[in-house]
Design an enzyme around this catalytic site. Structure first.
Site, PDB file in Angstrom:
ATOM      1  N   LYS A  15       0.855  -1.184   0.000  1.00 25.19           N
ATOM      2  CA  LYS A  15       0.000   0.000   0.000  1.00 25.19           C
ATOM      3  C   LYS A  15       0.891   1.233   0.000  1.00 25.19           C
ATOM      4  O   LYS A  15       1.413   1.663   1.009  1.00 25.19           O
ATOM      5  CB  LYS A  15      -0.916   0.062   1.217  1.00 25.19           C
ATOM      6  CG  LYS A  15      -2.028   1.087   0.978  1.00 25.19           C
ATOM      7  CD  LYS A  15      -2.522   1.801   2.213  1.00 25.19           C
ATOM      8  CE  LYS A  15      -1.657   2.911   2.684  1.00 25.19           C
ATOM      9  NZ  LYS A  15      -1.505   4.063   1.767  1.00 25.19           N
ATOM     10  N   GLU A  51       9.703   1.535  10.546  1.00 28.78           N
ATOM     11  CA  GLU A  51      10.679   2.623  10.404  1.00 28.78           C
ATOM     12  C   GLU A  51       9.903   3.903  10.641  1.00 28.78           C
ATOM     13  O   GLU A  51       9.143   4.333   9.767  1.00 28.78           O
ATOM     14  CB  GLU A  51      11.246   2.674   8.973  1.00 28.78           C
ATOM     15  CG  GLU A  51      11.994   1.452   8.527  1.00 28.78           C
ATOM     16  CD  GLU A  51      13.374   1.375   9.111  1.00 28.78           C
ATOM     17  OE1 GLU A  51      13.770   2.283   9.883  1.00 28.78           O
ATOM     18  OE2 GLU A  51      14.066   0.396   8.797  1.00 28.78           O
ATOM     19  N   CYS A 106      13.498  10.821   6.934  1.00 27.99           N
ATOM     20  CA  CYS A 106      13.435  10.537   8.374  1.00 27.99           C
ATOM     21  C   CYS A 106      14.825  10.541   9.005  1.00 27.99           C
ATOM     22  O   CYS A 106      14.946  10.466  10.220  1.00 27.99           O
ATOM     23  CB  CYS A 106      12.698   9.232   8.629  1.00 27.99           C
ATOM     24  SG  CYS A 106      13.207   7.939   7.528  1.00 27.99           S
ATOM     25  N   GLU A 112       9.912  16.453  14.430  1.00 29.64           N
ATOM     26  CA  GLU A 112      10.583  16.398  13.136  1.00 29.64           C
ATOM     27  C   GLU A 112      10.073  17.550  12.264  1.00 29.64           C
ATOM     28  O   GLU A 112       8.879  17.629  11.996  1.00 29.64           O
ATOM     29  CB  GLU A 112      10.196  15.073  12.461  1.00 29.64           C
ATOM     30  CG  GLU A 112      11.341  14.235  12.041  1.00 29.64           C
ATOM     31  CD  GLU A 112      10.879  12.925  11.406  1.00 29.64           C
ATOM     32  OE1 GLU A 112       9.719  12.510  11.587  1.00 29.64           O
ATOM     33  OE2 GLU A 112      11.715  12.329  10.722  1.00 29.64           O
TER      34      GLU A 112
HETATM   35  P1  ADP Z   1       3.642  10.607   6.511  1.00 29.00           P
HETATM   36  O1  ADP Z   1       3.602  11.708   7.508  1.00 29.00           O
HETATM   37  O2  ADP Z   1       4.980  10.200   6.073  1.00 29.00           O
HETATM   38  O3  ADP Z   1       2.654  10.748   5.402  1.00 29.00           O
HETATM   39  P2  ADP Z   1       1.926   8.548   7.546  1.00 29.00           P
HETATM   40  O4  ADP Z   1       2.222   7.627   8.665  1.00 29.00           O
HETATM   41  O5  ADP Z   1       0.735   9.405   7.649  1.00 29.00           O
HETATM   42  O6  ADP Z   1       3.244   9.364   7.375  1.00 29.00           O
HETATM   43  O7  ADP Z   1       1.821   7.765   6.172  1.00 29.00           O
HETATM   44  C1  ADP Z   1       2.645   6.675   5.845  1.00 29.00           C
HETATM   45  C2  ADP Z   1       1.803   5.608   5.189  1.00 29.00           C
HETATM   46  O8  ADP Z   1       0.852   5.128   6.127  1.00 29.00           O
HETATM   47  C3  ADP Z   1       1.002   6.108   3.994  1.00 29.00           C
HETATM   48  O9  ADP Z   1       0.976   5.096   3.016  1.00 29.00           O
HETATM   49  C4  ADP Z   1      -0.358   6.328   4.593  1.00 29.00           C
HETATM   50  O10 ADP Z   1      -1.392   6.253   3.643  1.00 29.00           O
HETATM   51  C5  ADP Z   1      -0.433   5.163   5.546  1.00 29.00           C
HETATM   52  N1  ADP Z   1      -1.440   5.282   6.605  1.00 29.00           N
HETATM   53  C6  ADP Z   1      -1.901   6.391   7.210  1.00 29.00           C
HETATM   54  N2  ADP Z   1      -2.840   6.075   8.125  1.00 29.00           N
HETATM   55  C7  ADP Z   1      -2.974   4.718   8.110  1.00 29.00           C
HETATM   56  C8  ADP Z   1      -3.760   3.766   8.819  1.00 29.00           C
HETATM   57  N3  ADP Z   1      -4.637   4.139   9.770  1.00 29.00           N
HETATM   58  N4  ADP Z   1      -3.615   2.463   8.518  1.00 29.00           N
HETATM   59  C9  ADP Z   1      -2.738   2.066   7.587  1.00 29.00           C
HETATM   60  N5  ADP Z   1      -1.961   2.908   6.887  1.00 29.00           N
HETATM   61  C10 ADP Z   1      -2.068   4.220   7.138  1.00 29.00           C
END
Ligand code: ADP
Length: 485
Positions: free
Chosen positions: A182, A257, A291, A388
């Site tokens: 995903k 990570e 990161c 960050e």
């Molecule tokens: P960033 O700030 O780097 O966007 P996120 O943690 O929001 O960090 O996003 C990293 C990944 O996690 C993306 O692919 C995002 O769509 C996914 N993501 C965000 N929320 C969820 C969730 N509740 N369950 C699974 N994946 C998620």
């Protein structure tokens, strides 16, 4: 760019389930934007739980045969995939710049780095050795087998649209696992292009699946499925914690990570040029959106003024602009929210006594462009020292002794990247050992490579990616005892 990519078959807008490109079942789409212009590039499928469950089933079905291929076969598939990524290097790099914004030169660097994980996995696939253990009883023989964990759910962020995927999928496939990827909704196009090349490489249907759209729904489906045996995630600490908690129900293996808060310590005895060049690379790569980007630049008092002036002069010369323009060193931030975060951190810091010595405002190009910024007189109480920034802001903190530097550096829940600049061998060992961080760059600002382990201490995560250690994340250890011989 988009039409050029379209003609080579690399511009994909559907998800990949069991080897078939698929729309969202309800026909929903979401737009992918170019962060440099705000224009939409294409609409892609916006999937959810149902598509994810089908992708899991496809991965589970494919696992039966993929896990039984020989290491040499898997190695060949991965090598072919690597070769195709390199053949299409230019187009893939353009795709990254288009959807993520980084300067084209950095995007080419990401393809080399990202494809490197597939090449390394192709080689390492052949070296997944078990063990024979001397038996404690004479009529027994003890063996250790390494076997793939099963179906892997891989959730990735937007800042490295290719590399964050290959560093997970490469070792997973090498070990005999199948995957449901995903990618971030902000940057799915590179992931889809890479998946298309995996098909062209002959990797069987269902081994690599991609779904994107509603992140929480997709995440929940991956977590709920007992068939998914492993979650590997790169992204925010908040989402990482949710995934870890959600994995408890079915006791999945988890690799995470998460966020960093990288200290970059410049000692009085550092070579000024090396320190400035290294800090620049550690801080401003991808406009500060990695990161392991230096988040706190902690400088000893004897070199502080000289270093601050030299850093300001160097940063001043960096060209800001669209990643496709010649000579650009700083692209846009990913979106408006990222710019607002940077603004609020700088506002907080200056309201508590920090001084802007360069930049400190939105760039005249407007939109998501922010001026490369240096701020001095930062201290540990300011938000910018604790969160960050993920943007082009270099905050300078001052310290007196080596002990102070270590204390300040370790005063955080994060523990991913760290950097030290010193010409003393003894000091570099002492400080490298004392830092509670998974990675330490000594007189170097960019140290990531597929051949070395990448991962964090404390709340920066669990597990390692890259290198021989990264393979273990996708393997179960099985003990077999042959008795009554
Ligand atoms: P960033 O700030 O780097 O966007 P996120 O943690 O929001 O960090 O996003 C990293 C990944 O996690 C993306 O692919 C995002 O769509 C996914 N993501 C965000 N929320 C969820 C969730 N509740 N369950 C699974 N994946 C998620």
């Amino acid at each position: 760019v988009a039409s050029q990519l379209n003609s080579s078959g690399l511009l994909r807008t559907q998800g990949l389930i069991g080897g078939k490109w698929s729309d969202a079942y309800d026909g929903k789409t979401i737009k992918v934007y170019n962060p440099a212009t705000g224009e939409s590039i294409v609409d892609v499928a916006c999937m959810g739980g149902r598509e994810t469950n089908d992708a899991i089933s496809a991965a589970y079905d494919a696992y039966g045969s993929w896990s039984k291929t020989t290491a040499a076969e898997r190695s060949k598939f991965l090598r072919k995939w690597y070769d195709l990524l390199m053949v299409h290097k230019e187009e893939l790099a353009q795709l990254i710049t288009l959807e993520q914004g980084k300067p084209l030169k950095e995007s080419v660097g990401e393809i080399n780095y990202g494809a490197g994980f597939i090449e390394f996995a192709a080689e390492e696939a052949k070296r997944i050795y078990g063990d024979i253990i001397p038996a404690p009883l004479s009529d027994r023989r003890l063996f250790v087998l390494k076997q793939p964990v099963g179906v892997v759910g891989a959730i990735t962020p937007w800042n490295f649209p290719l590399a964050m995927i290959t560093r997970k999928v490469g070792p997973a496939l090498a070990c005999g696992c199948t995957v449901v990827i995903k990618p971030s909704e902000l940057t799915p196009l590179t992931a889809l292009a890479a998946a298309e090349l995996s098909i062209q490489a002959g990797i069987p249907p269902g081994v690599v699946n991609v779904v994107m759209g509603n992140a929480p729904d997709i995440g929940d489906a991956l977590l709920a499925s007992p068939q998914v045996r492993k979650i590997t995630f790169t992204g925010s600490t908040a989402v990482g914690k949710k995934l870890m908690a959600g994995s408890a129900e079915t006791v999945k293996k988890v690799s995470l990570e998460l966020g960093g808060n990288a200290p970059c310590i410049v000692f009085d005895d550092a070579d000024l040029d090396v320190a400035v060049k290294g800090t620049l690379a550690a801080k401003f790569r991808n406009s500060g959106q990695t990161c392991v980007c230096a988040n706190r630049i902690i400088v000893q008092e004897g070199i502080y003024e000289k270093f601050a002036n030299a850093l300001r002069d160097t940063v001043q010369n960096m060209k800001v602009g669209d990643g496709f323009s010649e000579g650009v060193a700083q692209g846009p931030l990913i979106n408006e929210a990222a710019v607002k975060k940077v603004e609020s951190l700088i506002h907080d810091a200056t309201s508590k006594g920090a001084k802007v010595i360069l930049g400190g405002k939105r760039h005249s190009l407007g939109f998501t462009f922010y001026e490369p910024t240096v701020i001095s007189d930062v201290n540990s109480d300011m938000r910018i020292s604790r969160e960050e920034a993920f943007g082009p802001v270099a905050p300078l903190l001052r310290f007196k002794t080596e002990e102070d530097a270590i204390r300040i550096a370790n005063d955080t829940n994060a523990g991913l990247g760290s950097y030290i600049f010193t010409n003393s061998i003894q000091r570099s060992w002492r400080v490298a050992e004392a830092l509670e961080y998974g990675l330490v760059g000594v007189n170097e600002g960019v140290i990531s490579t597929e051949v070395a382990p990448f991962g964090g201490f404390k709340q920066s995560g669990l597990g390692r990616e890259g290198s021989k250690y990264g393979m273990d994340e996708y393997l179960e250890i099985k003990y077999v005892c042959l008795g009554n011989m």
